[in-house]
Design an enzyme around this catalytic site. Sequence first.
Site, short mmCIF file in Angstrom:
data_model
loop_
_atom_site.label_atom_id
_atom_site.label_comp_id
_atom_site.label_asym_id
_atom_site.label_seq_id
_atom_site.Cartn_x
_atom_site.Cartn_y
_atom_site.Cartn_z
N THR A 92 49.34 85.02 80.36
CA THR A 92 49.87 83.87 81.10
C THR A 92 48.95 83.51 82.26
OG1 THR A 92 52.14 84.34 80.54
CG2 THR A 92 51.81 83.37 82.70
N ARG B 36 63.11 81.36 72.47
CA ARG B 36 63.10 82.34 73.57
C ARG B 36 62.40 81.73 74.79
NH1 ARG B 36 58.81 84.86 76.80
NH2 ARG B 36 59.54 86.90 77.45
N VAL B 37 63.01 81.88 75.94
CA VAL B 37 62.38 81.42 77.18
C VAL B 37 62.15 82.64 78.07
CG1 VAL B 37 62.65 80.00 79.25
CG2 VAL B 37 63.46 79.14 77.05
N THR C 260 53.22 87.71 85.86
CA THR C 260 52.81 87.81 84.47
C THR C 260 53.24 89.17 83.95
OG1 THR C 260 50.97 88.06 82.94
CG2 THR C 260 50.47 88.45 85.27
N GLY C 261 53.91 89.18 82.83
CA GLY C 261 54.36 90.47 82.30
C GLY C 261 55.52 90.27 81.35
N1 ASP Z 1 55.77 86.53 81.45
C1 ASP Z 1 55.47 85.82 80.23
C2 ASP Z 1 56.72 85.73 79.40
O1 ASP Z 1 57.45 86.70 79.31
C3 ASP Z 1 54.40 86.47 79.43
C4 ASP Z 1 53.11 86.69 80.18
O2 ASP Z 1 53.11 86.96 81.37
O3 ASP Z 1 52.05 86.60 79.53
O4 ASP Z 1 56.92 84.70 78.78
#
Ligand code: ASP
Length: 334
Positions: free
Chosen positions: A186, A214-215, A236-237
């Site tokens: 992300t 899915r969100v 991000t995670g």
């Molecule tokens: N946090 C984002 C999600 O769960 C994924 C990501 O950080 O790459 O959609």
Amino acid sequence: MTALSMAGAVHAGPVLVIHGGAGVIKRDMSPAREKAVRAALTQALQAGYAQLKSGKAAIDAVSAAIVLLEDDPNFNAGKGAVFTHDGKNELDAAIMDGFTLRAGSVAGLHRVKNPILLARAVMEKSEHVMLVGEGAEAFAKEVGIALVDPGYFRTEERWQQLQKALKEDRMRKPHADEETAKHFGTVGAVALDVAGHLAAGTSTGGITDKRYGRVGDSPIIGAGTYADSGCAVSGTGWGEYYIRTVAAHEICMRVTQMRVPLDRAAAEVINQEIPSMGGNGGAIALDADGHIAMPFNTDGMYRGWIGADGVPHVALYGDEDDGTGEPLPSASDE
Ligand code: ASP
């Protein structure tokens, strides 16, 4: 577990911090790929910083940096987004202005080239905060935000990541802990402008092999994205954990209301609360004094920052010096 959390301070002047996702970043990533990622992060910092330097608002710097990262196929946002279980790209984004507490967010997009621009349009041109799916795309058309064919987002690498995840599904391996799902990718940005105002933004394709509909946390104000008068955060995670801990707001609440130092607040939420529940990831955070925190509990996080001297700093790996240990120069040092 790598648990980095470092802080520096600027006394005045603009600051921009960005991320391109937390997760496993193999040391043996090809030199060409590594070079491309570093160049993209540097360009995004420069583009956002140019806005700040010319006196534009933090929100302008955040959008400018994120648009470049969305257009770059090396990141899981815009072109190069990961695939859902049924082989589609489904994009989410959010932006928030810490000065006015206005926010805009979008989710479940298939055709919007730059979701961050649509999130901003929702904030500025609608009476709502969040629009999803077809309704969001109809609004994009109305306000002149570029739509593309869904094939635009496809990259072979992401397609192969989905095939690997599907194979793991068939073998009933919990691939959320496997490498395919661990590099989140992300993108996000937080900025402090010359007026002392903060903003935050995040854009993502979500998680490989996610269910249709899915969100994640990125477009949820307070979970993956939040800014107020004292703090701005982009996460991000593993999004479900960021939603359950209301991670971005939790960090800012501690900083702005409880006066907890930014690096401590960010490390507590990202490196203690989220892993204690079984989640993982990272975040970038910035306070109104220009302190930066970039904690993550994964092996690495694509990240960078630029302060009043205009020198971009970029780091990818967990053990790499990202320069935040040093006091940042103040605008008056220029
Ligand atoms: N946090 C984002 C999600 O769960 C994924 C990501 O950080 O790459 O959609």
